[in-house]
Design an enzyme around this catalytic site. Structure first.
Site, short mmCIF file in Angstrom:
data_model
loop_
_atom_site.label_atom_id
_atom_site.label_comp_id
_atom_site.label_asym_id
_atom_site.label_seq_id
_atom_site.Cartn_x
_atom_site.Cartn_y
_atom_site.Cartn_z
CB SER A 121 -0.88 0.02 1.25
OG SER A 121 -1.55 1.26 1.36
CE1 TYR A 152 -4.35 -1.67 5.03
CE2 TYR A 152 -3.42 0.46 4.41
CZ TYR A 152 -3.95 -0.77 4.06
OH TYR A 152 -4.08 -1.10 2.73
N1 LIG Z 1 -8.65 -0.19 -1.74
C1 LIG Z 1 -7.58 0.55 -1.47
O1 LIG Z 1 -7.63 1.80 -1.47
C2 LIG Z 1 -6.26 -0.11 -1.18
C3 LIG Z 1 -5.11 0.68 -1.21
C4 LIG Z 1 -3.89 0.09 -0.94
C5 LIG Z 1 -3.82 -1.26 -0.67
N2 LIG Z 1 -4.96 -2.01 -0.64
C6 LIG Z 1 -4.81 -3.43 -0.33
O2 LIG Z 1 -5.38 -4.19 -1.36
C7 LIG Z 1 -5.78 -5.45 -0.84
C8 LIG Z 1 -7.20 -5.75 -1.29
O3 LIG Z 1 -8.09 -4.82 -0.68
P1 LIG Z 1 -9.39 -4.27 -1.42
O4 LIG Z 1 -9.28 -2.80 -1.47
O5 LIG Z 1 -9.62 -5.01 -2.66
O6 LIG Z 1 -10.52 -4.57 -0.33
P2 LIG Z 1 -11.63 -5.72 -0.27
O7 LIG Z 1 -12.56 -5.62 -1.41
O8 LIG Z 1 -12.21 -5.65 1.11
O9 LIG Z 1 -10.80 -7.04 -0.44
C9 LIG Z 1 -10.11 -7.64 0.61
C10 LIG Z 1 -10.06 -9.13 0.33
O10 LIG Z 1 -9.27 -9.74 1.35
C11 LIG Z 1 -9.99 -10.85 1.85
N3 LIG Z 1 -9.58 -11.12 3.23
C12 LIG Z 1 -9.58 -10.28 4.28
N4 LIG Z 1 -9.12 -10.91 5.36
C13 LIG Z 1 -8.83 -12.18 4.97
C14 LIG Z 1 -8.33 -13.32 5.64
N5 LIG Z 1 -8.02 -13.32 6.95
N6 LIG Z 1 -8.15 -14.46 4.94
C15 LIG Z 1 -8.46 -14.49 3.62
N7 LIG Z 1 -8.94 -13.46 2.93
C16 LIG Z 1 -9.12 -12.31 3.62
C17 LIG Z 1 -11.45 -10.50 1.67
O11 LIG Z 1 -12.23 -11.65 1.52
P3 LIG Z 1 -13.10 -12.40 2.64
O12 LIG Z 1 -13.65 -11.35 3.56
O13 LIG Z 1 -14.13 -13.09 1.80
O14 LIG Z 1 -12.15 -13.35 3.29
C18 LIG Z 1 -11.42 -9.76 0.34
O15 LIG Z 1 -11.47 -10.69 -0.72
C19 LIG Z 1 -5.61 -5.38 0.67
O16 LIG Z 1 -4.39 -5.98 1.04
C20 LIG Z 1 -5.55 -3.88 0.92
O17 LIG Z 1 -4.83 -3.57 2.09
C21 LIG Z 1 -6.17 -1.47 -0.89
#
Ligand SMILES: NC(=O)c1ccc[n+]([C@@H]2O[C@H](COP(=O)([O-])OP(=O)(O)OC[C@H]3O[C@@H](n4cnc5c(N)ncnc54)[C@H](OP(=O)(O)O)[C@@H]3O)[C@@H](O)[C@H]2O)c1
Length: 245
Positions: free
Chosen positions: A142, A155
């Site tokens: 991130s 985070y």
């Molecule tokens: N969106 C942003 O602005 C942003 C920016 C920088 C980095 N990121 C990173 O990108 C990644 C994806 O996030 P996203 O934005 O796409 O959010 P999201 O839609 O909430 O996706 C998160 C995913 O992680 C899974 N997850 C969470 N905890 C888990 C666990 N203990 N075991 C297995 N799966 C788990 C969730 O699935 P389940 O709940 O079904 O398990 C979901 O599929 C994350 O690492 C986040 O930190 C996001």
């Protein structure tokens, strides 16, 4: 094997957001996918969407905080397709809050998902990659690891750990393996602010609605790293909306 066509790629956190977009993007380019997450209904919908378009994907219940679940993910790749080319460690939670709220369960979840979860993926995939003499780790970090904003310290710290672990792994990986850190900025997903303290959640959701980039932008960056020729390691990609400070 270079390109994406035919590669066996496991993705954690594939039930929504960046993981779902990455799975869809890679499937369109001919990858064979093993997708992991905890919400099985959402995961099955992603698998069904891919297979309905002629793609190849299988879903596996995975809680990345549990070693045996990552083992099951990599075992499924080997059982179904006989190899594992790439592990995309993407699962994450953005349940941020000020320290004074003492939301210690959320702190634990960020550590167990981003740090322990990443290590569990390395533990499961590294022996496979060593045996094969090929393999690619793609770890989702991130921009929070580059610019610390309050109240995101826990985070940001766990994403800094992702960055450091990825660089250390790259240095130890040797000539046969590839290791990539992809660090997204604000991305339009349901995970932004999910589970965060109410004030933080509202601020993050507002910022997302104003400036976030689509998850397909991150999926393309991940695809770019994967499709490079063997022997070319894209070590780090930072991808953020142009307006993000
Ligand atoms: N969106 C942003 O602005 C942003 C920016 C920088 C980095 N990121 C990173 O990108 C990644 C994806 O996030 P996203 O934005 O796409 O959010 P999201 O839609 O909430 O996706 C998160 C995913 O992680 C899974 N997850 C969470 N905890 C888990 C666990 N203990 N075991 C297995 N799966 C788990 C969730 O699935 P389940 O709940 O079904 O398990 C979901 O599929 C994350 O690492 C986040 O930190 C996001």
């Amino acid at each position: 094997m270079s390109g994406i066509q035919g590669k066996v790629i496991a993705v954690t956190g594939a039930s929504s957001g960046i993981g779902e977009a990455t799975a869809t993007h890679l499937a369109e380019k001919g990858a064979r996918l093993v997708l992991g997450a905890r919400r099985e209904d959402r995961l099955n919908a992603v698998v069904d969407g891919i297979t309905a378009k002629g793609g190849t994907a299988v879903g596996v219940f995975v809680d990345v905080s549990r070693r045996e679940d990552l083992q099951r993910l990599t075992d499924t790749a080997l059982d179904q397709y006989g190899r594992l080319d790439v592990l995309v460690s993407n699962a994450g939670t953005m349940a941020v809050s000020p320290f004074d709220d003492l939301r210690q369960d959320d702190w634990d979840a960020m550590v167990s998902t981003h740090v322990t979860g990443l290590l569990n993926g390395i533990g499961a995939a590294l022996p496979v990659f060593r045996r094969q003499r090929f393999g690619h780790f793609v770890n989702v970090g991130s921009t929070a690891a580059y610019v610390v904003k309050t109240p995101q310290a826990v985070y940001a710290a766990t994403k800094t750990a992702v960055k450091v672990l990825t660089e250390g792994l790259r240095q130890e990986s040797g000539p046969d393996l590839r290791v990539t850190l992809v660090s997204p900025g604000l991305t339009d997903t349901e995970g932004v602010g999910k589970g965060a303290s109410p004030e933080a959640a509202a601020a993050m959701a507002q910022q997302r609605d104003e400036i976030a980039m689509p998850p397909s932008a991150v999926a393309s960056a991940i695809g770019y790293a994967i499709e490079q020729p063997e022997g070319v390691d894209v070590s780090e990609i930072v991808v953020r909306p142009t307006v993000q400070a």
